[in-house]
Write a protein that holds these residues in place. Structure first.
Motif, PDB file in Angstrom:
ATOM      1  N   SER A 106       3.488   7.804   3.185  1.00  0.00           N
ATOM      2  CA  SER A 106       3.093   8.839   2.233  1.00  0.00           C
ATOM      3  C   SER A 106       2.292   8.250   1.083  1.00  0.00           C
ATOM      4  O   SER A 106       1.277   8.809   0.675  1.00  0.00           O
ATOM      5  N   SER A 107       2.749   7.138   0.574  1.00  0.00           N
ATOM      6  CA  SER A 107       2.070   6.488  -0.540  1.00  0.00           C
ATOM      7  C   SER A 107       0.651   6.077  -0.158  1.00  0.00           C
ATOM      8  O   SER A 107      -0.297   6.280  -0.920  1.00  0.00           O
TER       9      SER A 107
ATOM     10  N   THR B 230      -4.848  -2.207  -1.962  1.00  0.00           N
ATOM     11  CA  THR B 230      -3.749  -2.680  -2.798  1.00  0.00           C
ATOM     12  C   THR B 230      -2.753  -3.444  -1.923  1.00  0.00           C
ATOM     13  O   THR B 230      -2.703  -3.232  -0.710  1.00  0.00           O
ATOM     14  N   PRO B 231      -1.946  -4.311  -2.523  1.00  0.00           N
ATOM     15  CA  PRO B 231      -0.997  -5.098  -1.739  1.00  0.00           C
ATOM     16  C   PRO B 231       0.029  -4.261  -0.965  1.00  0.00           C
ATOM     17  O   PRO B 231       0.516  -4.681   0.072  1.00  0.00           O
ATOM     18  N   ASP B 232       0.337  -3.064  -1.464  1.00  0.00           N
ATOM     19  CA  ASP B 232       1.334  -2.227  -0.790  1.00  0.00           C
ATOM     20  C   ASP B 232       0.743  -1.385   0.336  1.00  0.00           C
ATOM     21  O   ASP B 232       1.431  -0.546   0.906  1.00  0.00           O
ATOM     22  N   GLY B 233      -0.532  -1.587   0.667  1.00  0.00           N
ATOM     23  CA  GLY B 233      -1.131  -0.897   1.803  1.00  0.00           C
ATOM     24  C   GLY B 233      -1.973   0.302   1.448  1.00  0.00           C
ATOM     25  O   GLY B 233      -2.579   0.901   2.315  1.00  0.00           O
TER      26      GLY B 233
ATOM     27  N   GLY C 200      -5.143   7.346  -0.478  1.00  0.00           N
ATOM     28  CA  GLY C 200      -6.392   7.614   0.222  1.00  0.00           C
ATOM     29  C   GLY C 200      -6.972   8.971  -0.144  1.00  0.00           C
ATOM     30  O   GLY C 200      -8.185   9.117  -0.305  1.00  0.00           O
ATOM     31  N   LEU C 201      -6.098   9.976  -0.288  1.00  0.00           N
ATOM     32  CA  LEU C 201      -6.551  11.299  -0.723  1.00  0.00           C
ATOM     33  C   LEU C 201      -7.165  11.237  -2.109  1.00  0.00           C
ATOM     34  O   LEU C 201      -8.220  11.823  -2.376  1.00  0.00           O
TER      35      LEU C 201
END
Length: 99
Positions: A5-6, A44-47, A11-12
């Motif tokens: 979701s993140s 970003t590092p979190d994908g 991306g949105l």
């Protein structure tokens, strides 16, 4: 919120920023001294993805580039939205199985 979701939400947001920048460039193409804006994206590092606006160093219009950017951002927006929809369907199916 989970990682999928993140990632899709970032991306949105990035796609929306790209659409806004291209629309601003097209709307102001005939404004004297207007400097184009572009959205720079970075992973970003979190994908996810992070986007920020940057002004061009000099004035000028590039309408063809802005139209292509709008189309590309629209496809990116739809792809990220579809990711969120697929996640919701999967979670719904899992909850139905568990019930």
């Amino acid at each position: 919120m989970n990682a999928l979701s993140s990632t899709a939400l970032s991306g949105l947001q990035a796609a929306q920023l790209r659409l806004d920048a291209a629309a601003s460039n097209i709307a102001n193409a005939n404004t004297p001294g207007y400097r184009r804006v572009s959205a720079l994206q970075q992973a970003t590092p979190d994908g996810g993805v992070q986007a920020q606006l940057q002004r061009a160093p000099q004035a000028g219009a590039a309408l063809e580039q802005d139209v292509v950017e709008q189309l590309s951002a629209t496809y990116a927006f739809k792809a990220n939205l579809r990711t969120l929809q697929a996640q919701q369907q999967t979670l719904g199916a899992l909850l139905d199985t568990q019930a």
